[in-house]
Design an enzyme around this catalytic site. Structure first.
Site, PDB file in Angstrom:
ATOM      1  N   GLY A 106      37.505  40.496  39.714  1.00 51.38           N
ATOM      2  CA  GLY A 106      37.925  39.098  39.621  1.00 51.38           C
ATOM      3  C   GLY A 106      38.382  38.538  40.958  1.00 51.38           C
ATOM      4  CG  ASP A 107      41.467  40.499  42.756  1.00 51.78           C
ATOM      5  OD1 ASP A 107      42.013  39.674  42.012  1.00 51.78           O
ATOM      6  OD2 ASP A 107      41.741  41.714  42.751  1.00 51.78           O
TER       7      ASP A 107
END
Length: 308
Positions: A250-251
């Protein structure tokens, strides 16, 4: 400049086993040390995509020094506040048929060190982007994200928030440029289902009504959906590959999105590169490199569709 904030960075010890036998001695099949924390991961992906950033946050002890040195060795500038006691956390990531995580606590952050950190943000300008990612250590006040968001708004900087629950909601009055909940977090915010694209769009629009400009929702194997400030919605399928480690995916999506948007100003292109970066990291140990990201991007950029 893009600045990323990781209030509680970590050394991730990633261990793979053929099988985990609780209560017995287990032998690792492979092991890796990864320097991380959500904002650090964003910076590492930006570096992989040749986009400069500065990693901010707090470090402490021998692990904190290892994080600083390790991140800088990968080409990312840092400006961490060094604490005088404690040590930065160590997270254990076990892969033995399924993923199991044991996340450390991290050091106590005194009030004077928090003020020193906040002072660093007062140099922000309208040309800058500030990325707030992850959870808040117990020693910090619950409104710390709101305070940081207020400084960013006062300075006219773009604010990007990847956090859950009240941490995210507290930033919305400061009109963040982009927020990135995953589907489960989006559902939990409103106690409502986010099973279909229509569900996701409806809940994303509620977040826009509360102040968010663009809402990027990651949906794991179902890809990602972007609701823009102009009222358009775009969807992209998930990248195809073998998941090795979901930590940092997600990052990486945030990093890929920002790298593309900074270069092109195109939201669909940003969505495609974000999805490619997230997928590439999921298929890697640690944050994926340029070649792996771009190989996926060449496929995904043709699969972005407007759905609203």
């Amino acid at each position: 400049m893009i600045y990323t904030v990781t209030l509680n960075p970590a050394v991730d010890y990633v261990v793979s086993l053929d099988a985990l036998a609780p209560g017995k001695i287990n032998r690792a099949a492979s092991e890796h040390v990864v320097f991380g924390g959500k904002g650090v991961n964003v910076s590492l992906m930006l570096r992989a995509l040749n986009t400069p950033s500065v990693a901010l946050g707090f470090t402490a002890g021998f692990t904190g020094e290892a994080i600083r040195a390790g991140v800088e060795a990968q080409g990312v500038r840092t400006d961490f506040v060094a604490l005088e006691s404690g040590f930065s956390r160590i997270n254990v990531k076990l892969h033995a048929g399924e993923e199991t995580e044991i996340n450390g606590c991290g050091p106590e952050i005194p009030a004077d060190k928090l003020e020193l950190f906040l002072d660093k943000l007062r140099v922000l300008t309208p040309a800058d982007t500030l990325v707030l990612s992850g959870s808040v250590p117990p020693s910090l006040p619950g409104d710390v994200y709101a305070r940081i968001a207020s400084i960013a708004a006062e300075k006219g900087a773009r604010l990007v928030v990847d956090a859950a629950g009240k941490l995210l909601l507290f930033t919305l009055p400061h009109r963040p440029f982009l927020i990135k909940p995953n589907r489960e977090e989006l559902s939990a915010l409103f106690g409502a289902p986010a099973d279909t694209d229509d569900d996701v769009q409806a809940l994303a629009h509620r977040l826009q009504e509360e102040g968010a400009h663009h809402v990027l929702v990651s949906m794991a194997g179902d890809g990602a959906l972007l609701c823009t400030a102009s009222g358009e919605s775009y969807r992209v399928a998930a990248a195809k590959g073998t998941v090795v480690n979901s930590v940092g995916a997600g990052d990486s999506m945030v990093g890929g999105f920002l790298a593309a948007f900074q270069k092109t100003g195109s939201l669909p292109e940003a969505l495609a590169l974000g999805a490619a970066a997230g997928g590439a990291t999921a298929f890697s140990v640690g944050i994926a490199g340029f070649q792996k990201v771009m190989a996926l991007y060449e496929r995904l950029r043709t699969e972005v569709t407007r759905i609203g």
